[in-house]
Design a protein around this motif. Structure first.
Motif, mmCIF file in Angstrom:
data_model
loop_
_atom_site.group_PDB
_atom_site.id
_atom_site.type_symbol
_atom_site.label_atom_id
_atom_site.label_comp_id
_atom_site.label_asym_id
_atom_site.label_seq_id
_atom_site.Cartn_x
_atom_site.Cartn_y
_atom_site.Cartn_z
ATOM 1 N N GLU A 404 0.821 -1.215 0.000
ATOM 2 C CA GLU A 404 0.000 0.000 0.000
ATOM 3 C C GLU A 404 0.856 1.266 0.000
ATOM 4 O OE1 GLU A 404 -2.246 -0.603 3.509
ATOM 5 O OE2 GLU A 404 -3.756 -1.886 2.552
ATOM 6 N N ASN A 405 2.133 1.133 0.329
ATOM 7 C CA ASN A 405 3.017 2.300 0.429
ATOM 8 C C ASN A 405 4.325 2.063 -0.336
ATOM 9 O OD1 ASN A 405 1.675 4.099 2.777
ATOM 10 N ND2 ASN A 405 1.504 1.922 3.334
ATOM 11 N N ILE A 406 4.222 1.378 -1.460
ATOM 12 C CA ILE A 406 5.413 0.978 -2.193
ATOM 13 C C ILE A 406 6.186 2.167 -2.760
ATOM 14 C CG2 ILE A 406 4.236 0.716 -4.408
ATOM 15 C CD1 ILE A 406 7.045 -1.485 -2.938
ATOM 16 N N ARG A 407 5.534 3.314 -2.929
ATOM 17 C CA ARG A 407 6.221 4.489 -3.473
ATOM 18 C C ARG A 407 7.080 5.193 -2.428
ATOM 19 N NH1 ARG A 407 1.755 7.367 -7.506
ATOM 20 N NH2 ARG A 407 1.453 5.536 -8.865
ATOM 21 N N LEU A 408 6.848 4.885 -1.181
ATOM 22 C CA LEU A 408 7.644 5.492 -0.123
ATOM 23 C C LEU A 408 8.973 4.754 0.016
ATOM 24 C CD1 LEU A 408 4.922 5.973 2.651
ATOM 25 C CD2 LEU A 408 5.720 7.644 0.962
ATOM 26 N N ARG A 409 10.015 5.498 0.325
ATOM 27 C CA ARG A 409 11.323 4.872 0.491
ATOM 28 C C ARG A 409 11.312 3.852 1.625
ATOM 29 N NH1 ARG A 409 15.971 9.558 -0.297
ATOM 30 N NH2 ARG A 409 15.534 10.008 -2.529
ATOM 31 N N VAL A 410 10.611 4.179 2.693
ATOM 32 C CA VAL A 410 10.561 3.248 3.811
ATOM 33 C C VAL A 410 9.836 1.974 3.399
ATOM 34 C CG1 VAL A 410 8.411 4.216 4.771
ATOM 35 C CG2 VAL A 410 10.026 3.002 6.272
ATOM 36 N N GLY A 411 8.827 2.119 2.528
ATOM 37 C CA GLY A 411 8.141 0.933 2.022
ATOM 38 C C GLY A 411 9.047 0.085 1.157
ATOM 39 N N GLN A 412 9.833 0.725 0.314
ATOM 40 C CA GLN A 412 10.761 -0.011 -0.543
ATOM 41 C C GLN A 412 11.853 -0.686 0.288
ATOM 42 O OE1 GLN A 412 12.099 3.040 -3.221
ATOM 43 N NE2 GLN A 412 10.088 3.270 -4.202
ATOM 44 N N ALA A 413 12.300 -0.012 1.331
ATOM 45 C CA ALA A 413 13.324 -0.598 2.203
ATOM 46 C C ALA A 413 12.778 -1.825 2.934
ATOM 47 C CB ALA A 413 13.812 0.444 3.205
ATOM 48 N N LEU A 414 11.534 -1.702 3.426
ATOM 49 C CA LEU A 414 10.932 -2.832 4.124
ATOM 50 C C LEU A 414 10.691 -3.995 3.171
ATOM 51 C CD1 LEU A 414 9.862 -3.964 6.743
ATOM 52 C CD2 LEU A 414 7.649 -2.874 6.276
ATOM 53 N N LEU A 415 10.326 -3.698 1.929
ATOM 54 C CA LEU A 415 10.153 -4.760 0.943
ATOM 55 C C LEU A 415 11.475 -5.489 0.708
ATOM 56 C CD1 LEU A 415 8.370 -6.221 -1.103
ATOM 57 C CD2 LEU A 415 8.977 -4.467 -2.787
ATOM 58 N N GLY A 416 12.574 -4.738 0.661
ATOM 59 C CA GLY A 416 13.880 -5.370 0.503
ATOM 60 C C GLY A 416 14.212 -6.286 1.669
ATOM 61 N N LEU A 417 13.904 -5.846 2.885
ATOM 62 C CA LEU A 417 14.150 -6.676 4.055
ATOM 63 C C LEU A 417 13.295 -7.940 4.043
ATOM 64 C CD1 LEU A 417 14.416 -3.949 6.852
ATOM 65 C CD2 LEU A 417 16.271 -5.335 5.901
ATOM 66 N N LEU A 418 12.034 -7.792 3.613
ATOM 67 C CA LEU A 418 11.151 -8.957 3.509
ATOM 68 C C LEU A 418 11.688 -9.953 2.489
ATOM 69 C CD1 LEU A 418 7.660 -7.207 3.681
ATOM 70 C CD2 LEU A 418 8.548 -8.885 5.317
ATOM 71 N N ALA A 419 12.239 -9.429 1.395
ATOM 72 C CA ALA A 419 12.810 -10.311 0.374
ATOM 73 C C ALA A 419 14.009 -11.072 0.921
ATOM 74 C CB ALA A 419 13.207 -9.493 -0.857
ATOM 75 N N VAL A 420 14.856 -10.381 1.673
ATOM 76 C CA VAL A 420 16.012 -11.050 2.290
ATOM 77 C C VAL A 420 15.534 -12.123 3.269
ATOM 78 C CG1 VAL A 420 17.996 -10.742 3.814
ATOM 79 C CG2 VAL A 420 17.531 -9.072 2.000
ATOM 80 N N ALA A 421 14.508 -11.781 4.056
ATOM 81 C CA ALA A 421 13.961 -12.751 5.012
ATOM 82 C C ALA A 421 13.423 -13.983 4.292
ATOM 83 C CB ALA A 421 12.861 -12.100 5.851
ATOM 84 N N ALA A 422 12.787 -13.773 3.140
ATOM 85 C CA ALA A 422 12.239 -14.892 2.375
ATOM 86 C C ALA A 422 13.345 -15.802 1.848
ATOM 87 C CB ALA A 422 11.384 -14.376 1.221
ATOM 88 N N VAL A 423 14.420 -15.179 1.360
ATOM 89 C CA VAL A 423 15.520 -15.965 0.794
ATOM 90 C C VAL A 423 16.141 -16.875 1.852
ATOM 91 C CG1 VAL A 423 17.853 -15.813 -0.157
ATOM 92 C CG2 VAL A 423 16.033 -14.349 -1.058
ATOM 93 N N THR A 424 16.229 -16.392 3.069
ATOM 94 C CA THR A 424 16.893 -17.175 4.122
ATOM 95 C C THR A 424 16.077 -18.372 4.580
ATOM 96 O OG1 THR A 424 15.981 -15.758 5.876
ATOM 97 C CG2 THR A 424 18.139 -15.161 4.965
ATOM 98 N N VAL A 425 14.778 -18.410 4.270
ATOM 99 C CA VAL A 425 13.959 -19.548 4.707
ATOM 100 C C VAL A 425 13.465 -20.399 3.545
ATOM 101 C CG1 VAL A 425 13.202 -18.407 6.819
ATOM 102 C CG2 VAL A 425 11.846 -18.135 4.747
ATOM 103 N N ILE A 426 13.812 -20.054 2.320
ATOM 104 C CA ILE A 426 13.362 -20.841 1.168
ATOM 105 C C ILE A 426 13.888 -22.268 1.300
ATOM 106 C CG2 ILE A 426 13.675 -21.184 -1.318
ATOM 107 C CD1 ILE A 426 13.631 -18.189 -1.657
#
Length: 586
Positions: A404-426
């Motif tokens: 819902e807030n993907i245009r915000l830098r904080v939203g993009q940063a959190l998305l990056g962290l979520l992606a890293v979290a996903a990679v570590t548990v795949i």
């Protein structure tokens, strides 16, 4: 998409579903046996089973194995009766090994869908399904599919949570006359009743987690509940529990029958989650080394090491809670999920509490659970399923906010962290191994061994937590239960022990005990002790001894066991298709 992902994760068994299994232990043989057993019983009830199906004389109690020592009380064993009946057509058409592998491949998909049903209660579709996929393909579920489908099949916990939430939070008044109330109450009973026939331990763990959820709602969800909701939940819970108990009556009566364990099934203080388990990857993940480096009180099956969620996921979850907890849309959800997850995780630590294999607290909160009859059979490690669900609920909230807030830098940063979290548990591609089955059991057995005969199989099931230890049970299952087996791997009891895990040793087993367990030389096959052992086998009712000379874990050197039996029992009546069959009726 979920099915495709699961096929990729279990690609090796998907390529050869009738000849491979994913299992570092040999509990897979146990479940293949029960899947075949249920299909055999079901077929006989429908009138097209084989005449010898009577050797497996009941769905929950059977003398098809341990046939000379009281049979097996399936109500105390992981018989998978509910799932086995559903899979019976597959078992009839393709065999129990294929049926088992179909179940394994389906489990992450079904768990994901069940979690999605819960998460869509408070999330929109996309974040709910992504977070639910994290549950279905979590370390817990993937680890337990390595031999423990009864524990991996975690469909009931999210469905129970969903029904409890709907009963409690959607109630301006009690409304017990509404269709929704009765649908939810009876649905709760159906889910719980079915779970009795899949895994009573997961059912007990779900009860513990549900209590943690309700305590968290009572404390942190005061804005969303009222007294009418609690009354509605109470009435619905009573109705659902009554229906579940009614469905479970055959199982509960069987539990009081013969050969039930007389003490706790597993010793306490061993299967405890270490405080480092959530941050050190074990076998199922891409980052895992195949084994956890954390020291244990005793060797633990790798299928039990499913607490890993990764440091990135824990950091992201903490940030999500800190940043979003004051937002009206997420505050209540996050506090309830956080409190529930923490409560269940603390219980999963068991008693004592361990850090890197060392006790840092002699008596943990789980000691309260261990003092309660029935619940004292729950292994604390297995409660991490429920804390995993709570964690991914939190991550789902964060993902929804990001979208819902993907245009915000904080939203993009959190998305990056979520992606890293996903990679570590795949999860990585799960390694499979061959299931050894001599051709005899699918080819000539009916021509050599009369239906219903009592057979002693060598090597016998040993209840060891290593591959191939119990494959004799697979052989009986793929034969269509053509014969009764003197051995077996199961939970039971004996006059000398409150709990046992295998059929007691017969006279020949006793004579060869050191050969099997210590690699000692074979005794003299012409000795009086051997002659007495053979006479005792014959007198006890054993009709045939079947040796699989090429079976893994067969003790002795090449041909040594064969020569021993040839001398002591005489020449085999059949010596083809991977077996030697010795008749004792001569």
């Amino acid at each position: 998409m979920l099915t495709v992902i699961s096929i990729c994760v279990f690609g090796q068994v998907a390529a050869d579903p009738g000849g491979q299994v994913v299992a570092g232990n040999d509990d897979s043989s146990l479940f293949i046996w029960w899947l075949g057993h249920a299909a055999d019983i079901f077929a006989s009830q429908l009138g097209f089973g084989t005449p010898q199906a009577g050797s497996a004389d009941g769905l929950l109690y059977t003398e098809a194995m341990n046939t000379l020592n009281g049979g097996v009380n399936g109500a105390w064993n992981t018989s998978l009766a509910g799932l086995a009946l559903i899979l019976a057509p597959v078992t009839w058409a393709a065999g129990p090994i294929v049926s088992y592998n179909l179940l394994i491949i389906s489990i992450p998909v079904l768990v994901s869908l069940a979690a999605a049903a819960l998460f869509t209660r408070f999330l929109t579709r996309i974040p709910a399904f992504i977070a639910a996929g994290g549950v279905g393909f979590s370390s817990y579920v993937i680890a337990q599919t390595s031999g423990h489908p009864n524990l991996a099949f975690a469909v009931a916990p999210p469905l129970v949570a969903l029904i409890l939430l709907k009963l409690l939070l959607r109630a301006p008044r009690v409304g017990i006359g509404s269709r929704e109330f009765w649908t939810l109450s009876l649905g709760l009973g159906a889910v719980l009743g079915f779970q009795f026939y899949v895994s009573t331990e997961v059912l007990a763990g779900t009860f513990i987690a549900a209590l943690c959820l309700l305590v968290s709602i009572a404390v942190f969800g005061r804005k969303v509940w009222n007294l009418a909701g609690w009354l509605r939940l109470g009435l619905g819970g009573v109705l659902g529990s009554a229906l579940a108990l009614f469905i479970a009556l055959p199982l509960l009566f069987t539990m009081r029958g013969p050969n039930a364990p007389g003490s706790a099934i597993r010793p306490h203080g061993v299967w405890n989650t270490d405080l480092l388990d959530p941050i050190i990857p074990a076998g199922p993940t891409l980052l895992g080394s195949g084994a956890s480096p954390i020291p244990r009180i005793m060797d633990i099956d790798a299928a039990e090491l499913g607490a890993y969620v990764g440091v990135p996921a824990l950091i992201v979850a903490a940030l999500i809670v800190i940043c979003l907890v004051r937002k009206p849309r997420y505050g209540t959800i996050l506090t309830i999920a956080s409190a529930t997850g923490l409560l269940v995780f603390v219980l999963s630590l068991g008693s004592p509490v361990l850090l890197d294999g060392k006790s840092i607290l002699g008596t943990g909160p789980f000691a309260l659970v261990e003092a309660i009859p029935v619940l004292n059979n729950v292994l604390p490690m297995r409660l991490v399923l429920h804390s995993t669900i709570a964690l991914f609920a939190i991550l789902g909230c964060g993902l929804q906010w990001v979208l819902e807030n993907i245009r915000l830098r904080v939203g993009q940063a959190l998305l990056g962290l979520l992606a890293v979290a996903a990679v570590t548990v795949i999860p990585g591609v799960q390694t499979s191994r061959e299931v050894y089955v001599p051709e005899f059991y699918t080819e000539s057995i009916a021509e050599v061994i009369p239906a219903g005969s009592v057979v002693k199989t060598v090597p016998r099931p040993l209840a060891w937590a290593e591959p191939h230890a119990d494959e004799a049970m697979v052989w009986q299952s793929v034969s269509g239960f053509h014969y009764r087996e003197s051995g077996g791997y199961f939970i039971g009891s004996s006059p000398d022990a409150g709990v046992t895990y295998a059929a007691p040793e017969d006279a020949l087993d006793t004579l060869l005990h050191e050969v099997v367990y210590s690699g000692a030389p074979f005794p003299d096959p012409e000795s009086s002790e051997m002659s007495a052992a053979v006479d005792e086998l014959r007198d006890s009712g054993v009709d045939f001894v079947v040796l699989a000379p090429d079976a893994p874990l067969l003790p002795g050197g090449p041909g040594e066991y064969e020569n021993f039996l040839n001398t002591s029992l005489g020449e085999p009546v059949f010596a083809e298709e991977g077996v030697l069959v010795y008749s004792l009726d001569r």
